[in-house]
Design an enzyme around this catalytic site. Structure first.
Site, PDB file in Angstrom:
ATOM      1  N   LEU A  84       0.277  -1.067  -0.411  1.00  0.00           N
ATOM      2  CA  LEU A  84       0.173   0.428   0.246  1.00  0.00           C
ATOM      3  C   LEU A  84       0.679   1.526  -0.325  1.00  0.00           C
ATOM      4  O   LEU A  84       1.723   1.220   0.654  1.00  0.00           O
ATOM      5  CB  LEU A  84      -1.201  -0.273   0.886  1.00  0.00           C
ATOM      6  N   HIS A 101      -6.164  -4.200 -10.879  1.00  0.00           N
ATOM      7  CA  HIS A 101      -6.784  -5.452 -10.172  1.00  0.00           C
ATOM      8  C   HIS A 101      -7.080  -6.269 -10.425  1.00  0.00           C
ATOM      9  O   HIS A 101      -8.260  -6.240 -11.374  1.00  0.00           O
ATOM     10  CB  HIS A 101      -7.230  -4.607  -8.312  1.00  0.00           C
TER      11      HIS A 101
END
Length: 189
Positions: A84, A101
């Site tokens: 992240l 994703h």
């Protein structure tokens, strides 16, 4: 110009390179990421920002953002980047960090999305390209494409094929959109 963050093999990076997009730097969080070799072969500057060299993720992300800015990056693409990014990174590139994703978000965020879709028994999954915020795959969706889960034995290959087409399309459209630099995440969603 585009900066690409990578962690592994770099097939999405290769798709961006093959699409002829203007990549001015590739940064990795792992020195053994094969994506770095792909970038080197394409003549793109590379750098590694491992957590072992920084006291915190925030410090690492500030250093990485500085390196990208020095390479005139305007749009950051996470292409298989398995960390992240933190707030100090995101504020340097407001509404200009994009991720791909392997699911139809908000379903199956995080790691192992393909395996999660199979285990859940859903009929379809897909690919999402979205803006990155401080959450885990929670940023505004820019584009999605559904893919049938069956046949399961080819699902990963079919998802990668869609990622390799969809990510460069979305990135190219963002680069050519004159309003993109000033558009807020709320307006895009």
């Amino acid at each position: 110009m585009i900066g690409v963050l990578v962690s592994g093999n770099g097939t999405n990076l290769q798709a961006l390179i093959d699409a002829g997009l203007p990549i001015s730097g590739v940064a990795a969080n792992r020195k053994d990421a094969f994506a770095l070799q792909r970038a080197r072969e394409a003549g793109i500057p590379v750098a590694v920002f491992g957590l072992d060299c920084h006291s915190t993720r925030e410090e690492r992300d500030r250093m990485m953002a500085t390196w990208l800015e020095e390479h005139e990056v305007e749009l950051v693409v996470l292409a298989g980047y398995m960390h992240l990014v933190t707030r100090p990174f995101l504020v340097r590139f407001p509404n200009r960090v994009v991720n791909v994703h392997p699911s139809l978000l908000p379903a199956f965020p995080g790691l192992h999305a393909i395996e999660q879709a199979i285990a859940a028994g859903v009929q379809e999954t897909g690919v999402t390209v979205h803006l990155v915020d401080e959450g885990l795959d929670t940023g505004p969706v820019l584009r999605q494409e559904a893919i049938s889960v069956a046949p399961v034995d080819t699902l990963e290959e079919r998802i990668h094929a869609v990622e390799h087409r969809l990510l460069p399309e979305v990135v190219r459209s963002l680069l050519t959109d004159p309003a993109f630099a000033t558009t807020t995440a709320k307006e895009i969603s």
